[in-house]
Scaffold this active site. Structure first.
Site, short mmCIF file in Angstrom:
data_model
loop_
_atom_site.label_atom_id
_atom_site.label_comp_id
_atom_site.label_asym_id
_atom_site.label_seq_id
_atom_site.Cartn_x
_atom_site.Cartn_y
_atom_site.Cartn_z
N ILE A 548 8.57 7.41 -11.59
CA ILE A 548 7.71 8.35 -10.85
C ILE A 548 7.59 8.00 -9.38
O ILE A 548 7.04 8.74 -8.60
CB ILE A 548 6.29 8.44 -11.46
N ALA A 550 8.70 4.89 -6.04
CA ALA A 550 9.38 3.66 -5.64
C ALA A 550 8.38 2.79 -4.91
O ALA A 550 7.74 3.23 -3.96
CB ALA A 550 10.55 4.00 -4.72
N GLY A 551 8.21 1.58 -5.41
CA GLY A 551 7.33 0.63 -4.74
C GLY A 551 8.19 -0.32 -3.95
O GLY A 551 9.42 -0.26 -4.01
N PHE A 553 8.62 -3.43 -4.46
CA PHE A 553 9.28 -4.45 -5.27
C PHE A 553 10.16 -3.89 -6.37
O PHE A 553 10.82 -4.63 -7.07
CB PHE A 553 8.22 -5.36 -5.88
N LYS A 574 4.53 -0.73 -12.78
CA LYS A 574 5.28 -1.15 -11.59
C LYS A 574 6.19 -2.28 -12.01
O LYS A 574 5.74 -3.23 -12.67
CB LYS A 574 4.31 -1.67 -10.53
N ASP A 667 -5.63 -1.12 4.49
CA ASP A 667 -4.59 -0.08 4.50
C ASP A 667 -5.10 1.16 3.77
O ASP A 667 -4.39 1.75 2.95
CB ASP A 667 -3.32 -0.62 3.84
P1 AMP Z 1 2.95 1.97 -4.77
O1 AMP Z 1 3.98 0.92 -4.86
O2 AMP Z 1 1.62 1.55 -5.32
O3 AMP Z 1 2.82 2.53 -3.38
O4 AMP Z 1 3.43 3.17 -5.72
C1 AMP Z 1 4.52 3.98 -5.38
C2 AMP Z 1 4.29 5.37 -5.92
O5 AMP Z 1 4.22 5.34 -7.34
C3 AMP Z 1 2.97 5.99 -5.49
O6 AMP Z 1 3.08 6.62 -4.26
C4 AMP Z 1 2.69 6.97 -6.61
O7 AMP Z 1 3.39 8.18 -6.41
C5 AMP Z 1 3.27 6.28 -7.82
N1 AMP Z 1 2.22 5.55 -8.55
C6 AMP Z 1 1.84 4.28 -8.33
N2 AMP Z 1 0.86 3.95 -9.19
C7 AMP Z 1 0.62 5.02 -9.95
C8 AMP Z 1 -0.30 5.31 -11.01
N3 AMP Z 1 -1.17 4.40 -11.44
N4 AMP Z 1 -0.27 6.53 -11.57
C9 AMP Z 1 0.60 7.45 -11.12
N5 AMP Z 1 1.48 7.24 -10.12
C10 AMP Z 1 1.49 6.05 -9.54
#
Ligand code: AMP
Length: 904
Positions: A548, A550-551, A553, A574, A667
């Site tokens: 869903i 990309a983080g 890591f 993640k 942030d």
């Molecule tokens: P992040 O690395 O936390 O910035 O996550 C990257 C992307 O993954 C975010 O922009 C969301 O679109 C999605 N995402 C992260 N955590 C969640 C979650 N708990 N539920 C749904 N989508 C998530």
């Protein structure tokens, strides 16, 4: 001598005299025959109480002398003395002797032999030897074998023979001969003694094998071991560790053919909690401990520690004493060396400022200080302030009163002891008028007046307050009873937002204390922090469904989590991409160590982590609508103001919780807020140093740090002063993002321009159709002086009030109310007087529309001033952001034309 019976050789010349055997046997015979410990007797003729069952043939050859000893135990002695007759062949056969598994046996014979020279006339036939034989068989059937089937062991000669003279002197010459036989292959054997004409008395026959007896060596028990068949063989035997011991190196020893243990190898060690004593492992007594098998013995608990149990492997620290995780258990428990030098700073009639030095040996990183103070002799009512700094100002004190202060430090191990008491006195109230005697009267009168007024108001309100604003009424009551506030209230310290202040009365905190966030950096081992704050989940409990996002890591996936005893539910996962470095793993899990400390409906909830298998994962609750900025852009204009305020309220509530915990987000932005299917917003994206590293919005500042400029308060950009107050600034930007449905703050302005404009006092204009109350709140959040910004709890209450009273949201920002809060991009001369439509559009970076404007008759600024949103759409300006930009600039222009531009 107590011997009965007799017979044997008579007193005839040349024939041994009766009694010589008696003499021999009476000389403590049993001790002579005692076997050494490593020998196991298979037969000892001396100890057989009944008939030996031996057979002699011919009948006139060997004969048994039926003697008994002083205990009436029979003495089995066989004798033969056919020295005068030719061709003697006298056999004496033993009964069957089991070898009990031994493959090498020993035969010890004790006998006397007559010297042939002392026998006149018998020299021709007299012999001085006899033969010994054996025959192996598995049972007793082998007895009737022929003589030639016996295998000869040896011819036995006497070392010492005796004469008639010796007999006269009563000196017995007893011979002992030992022979061994092996390897034996059957279960037992017979022995046979052949006499061919000697004068012999066979006093005893002992048959035995040798063994290495059970022994404990190096805390390993070696069992009884029968020696090998070969006289030079060494048997390797494994030892078994004694109770409460463990193998250090596999214990082994060698058993020699002589029954001796040789060459011990390896050893066992008493396990932790036990020590070696007399080849056993003895338990450590209470008060003693042994941490590891390698420690030599139980040691007394180190200073300031104790154990009440036996077999302790470590000792517990006494109350208020600590030992770091990394300290060995042999180390004394210590207390952070208390704060010793406390200096008073500014003293006023209501406040005392203090400063102190960090203790010399703080026993770890100091996380915060706790300052306890109370009015002298009023110790039951005290106040505690927590501070991360080494300075504090205690305010709200009574004038001219002595106060006692004590300070203690907290490390990851806990609190140290309080410092000694420091006494400081507030300044007295100086009389303003000469008539000091009037002051108490005035004070009392004023106080009584205020109280009466407040009681009356409180009484009036008490009947009607509950539908809107019990909080308001109760705060009025608090004014009426100021002493209640002092004793029971909870108040945020005024000095610094990072301080926390609590009041206690009779040992009870009046409002629940706030848990503080622990920076995982304070842990020496980051893995320990993860496991302290995050549950370990087995990878098999997780089903990954789709990617869903990309983080930094690795991928972010949605999936399902099935925990034991719980229903399966959706989660976000993640992952840490393969080939990560140790630092990446630490930073990745750092987010879980932080998130795991929070528990609030508006903070993303951590389910747990997977660290014991790969890929390493962080599992959180699933937020169906993803990140808030994208969600709002996708649903532009689709929510009611109340729905948007509801989202903002949730974010503010989450932020209030974080600031109460002492956590500064740094942030906060709509992209870092997640929203679920019920439109509940939750703050996410927690991290350590990487927080700002992975944010695409973060830019390097001149000081080298990476900061998301558009969301960050000026003091945090300029000198990295990140506090909850700088989070409030960011919250104001999030409000703006929400109310403008994901518009980019400051549009396409460069970061440098944003910094400059903000520094000069310009602020974002109100989003279109924004309730005035909300825009005012945004402006409050963007106050240059961080102490003037509202706190998150105030923001939450403000939004609650607006939600409870929706009509308050009806007043929208209009042009005139925006006049002093305009943001101007590249303002040419600041007059608002653009020479052409093209110049104006270029200035707001909308130059691409110049041609369209000109073609459609908007060629002068006057004409442009009439443009409506509808016109823009018709002109083909379809991007909502561009429409907003042009419309807000037009509004500004109209105002500027009238008023000129006034920065904040
Ligand atoms: P992040 O690395 O936390 O910035 O996550 C990257 C992307 O993954 C975010 O922009 C969301 O679109 C999605 N995402 C992260 N955590 C969640 C979650 N708990 N539920 C749904 N989508 C998530």
């Amino acid at each position: 001598m107590g011997l009965r019976g007799g017979g044997g050789w008579g007193g005839r010349a040349g024939v041994p005299a009766p009694g010589w055997t008696c003499l021999l046997l009476c000389a403590s015979l049993r001790s002579l025959l005692a076997s050494p410990g490593s020998e196991v007797n298979l037969l000892d003729s001396r100890t057989v109480m009944g008939d030996l069952g031996w057979i002699a043939y011919p009948k006139n050859g060997w004969e048994e002398i039926g003697e008994v000893d002083e205990n009436y135990a029979p003495i089995h002695t066989y004798q033969v003395c056919k020295v005068m007759e030719q061709n003697q062949n006298n056999w004496l056969l033993t009964s069957w002797i089991s070898n009990e598994g031994a493959s090498r046996i020993f035969i010890e014979l004790k006998f006397t032999l007559r010297d042939c020279n002392s026998l006149p006339g018998g020299l021709g036939t007299c012999k001085e030897t006899f033969n010994m034989y054996y025959f192996e068989s598995d049972d007793e059937d082998g007895r009737n074998i022929k003589e030639n089937q016996y295998i000869k062991i040896d011819t036995i000669a006497a070392d010492e023979s005796f004469t008639e003279l010796d007999l006269g002197d009563r000196v017995m010459k007893l011979n002992t001969e030992v022979r061994d036989v092996g390897p034996l292959t059957k279960k037992g054997f017979y022995l046979a003694f052949q006499d061919v004409g000697a004068c012999i008395a066979l006093v005893s026959v002992r048959v035995y094998y040798k063994k290495c007896p059970s022994v404990i060596r190096n805390l390993a028990r070696f069992p009884d071991t029968i020696t090998g068949a070969d006289s030079s063989q060494l048997l390797e035997v494994s030892g078994i560790c004694v109770n409460h011991s463990v193998t250090d190196e596999a214990p082994k020893m060698h058993c020699s053919a002589e029954g001796e243990w040789l060459v011990p190898i390896g050893k066992c060690l008493c396990k932790a909690g036990y020590e070696e004593k007399n080849n056993t492992c003895q338990v450590c007594r209470p008060g003693f401990f042994k941490a590891s098998p390698h420690s030599p013995s139980c040691s007394k608990c180190p200073p300031h520690s104790y154990t009440l149990d036996e077999a302790s492997t470590s000792c517990l620290c006494e109350e208020h004493y600590f030992r770091r995780e990394s300290d060995p258990p042999t180390m004394a428990c210590t207390t952070p060396s208390p704060v010793s030098s406390v200096k008073k700073g500014k003293i006023t009639k209501n406040s005392v400022s203090l400063s102190w030095q960090e203790p010399d040996r703080p026993n770890g990183i100091i996380l915060e200080y706790e300052i306890k103070y109370f009015e002298k002799d009023q110790e039951t009512s005290y106040t505690i302030i927590k501070s991360k700094e080494t300075t504090i100002t205690a305010d709200g004190l009574k004038p001219g009163s002595a106060y006692i202060f004590q300070i203690r430090a907290r490390t990851a191990a806990g609190y140290g002891g309080f410092s000694r008491r420091f006494e400081f006195e507030t300044s007295p109230v100086l009389a303003a008028s000469s008539d000091q005697s009037q002051i108490p009267v005035i004070v009392v009168s004023v106080t009584v007046g205020v109280i009466l007024l407040a009681v009356v108001i409180g009484f009036l309100l008490s009947g009607s307050c509950c539908d809107h604003g019990c909080g308001w009424a109760s705060s009025l009551r608090a004014v009426a009873y100021p002493s209640l506030i002092w004793r029971c209230g909870y108040s945020k310290a005024k000095q610094d937002p990072e301080e926390e202040k609590m009041h206690f009365h009779n040992g009870h905190i009046k409002l629940p204390g706030v848990r503080t966030y622990i920076d995982p950096h304070t842990y020496e081992d980051p893995n320990q922090a993860v496991h302290e704050f995050a549950k370990e989940i087995e990878a098999s409990c997780i089903t990954i469904e789709r990617v869903i996002g990309a983080g930094e890591f690795g991928e972010v996936c949605s999936g399902r989590l099935k925990l034991q005893g719980k229903r399966e539910f959706p989660v976000a996962i993640k992952t840490l991409k393969v080939g990560y470095t140790e630092k990446q793993r630490r930073d990745f899990l750092g987010e879980a160590s932080i998130m795991g400390q929070f528990d609030h409906p508006n903070i993303i909830h951590l389910e747990g982590v997977v660290t014991k298998s790969k890929p390493v994962m962080i599992v959180t609750e699933y937020m169906e609508n993803g990140s808030l900025d994208t969600f709002l852009k996708k649903n532009d204009g689709q929510f009611t103001v109340i729905q948007l305020v509801g989202m903002l309220r949730g974010i503010a509530s989450g932020m209030k919780y974080l600031s109460d915990m002492g956590y500064v987000h740094r942030d906060l932005a709509a992209r870092n807020i997640l929203i679920n299917s019920n439109l509940v917003c939750k703050v996410s994206d927690f991290g350590l140093s990487r927080v700002l590293e992975d944010d695409p919005e973060a830019a390097y500042t001149t000081r080298g740090g990476k900061i998301p400029i558009r969301w960050t308060a000026p003091e945090a950009i300029a000198f990295r002063k990140f506090t909850s107050a700088s989070d409030v600034w960011s919250y104001g930007i999030v409000m703006w993002e929400v109310m403008s449905y994901g518009e980019r703050p400051y549009w396409e302005m460069t970061n440098q321009d944003v910094i400059k404009a903000v520094e000069e006092g310009y602020r974002l204009p109100s989003p279109m159709d924004c309730p005035a109350a909300l825009y005012q709140l945004m402006l409050d959040c963007w106050q240059k002086d961080r102490n003037s910004r509202p706190k998150f709890d105030e923001i939450v209450s403000m939004l609650d009030k607006l939600i409870r009273n929706p009509s308050s949201l009806k007043t929208l920002v209009n042009a005139s109310s925006r006049v002093s809060n305009l943001l101007v991009e590249h303002s040419p001369a600041g007059s608002g007087a653009y020479r052409s439509v093209g110049e104006w559009l270029e200035a707001i970076k909308m130059g691409r529309y110049t041609e369209i404007f000109m073609e459609n008759g908007y060629s002068s600024m006057d004409a442009v001033a009439q443009v409506t949103l509808e016109d823009l759409r018709r002109l083909g300006v379809t991007l909502v952001g561009h429409q907003k930009k042009i419309m807000s600039s037009l509004q500004e222009l109209k105002v500027q034309l009238v008023n000129g531009m006034v920065p904040l």
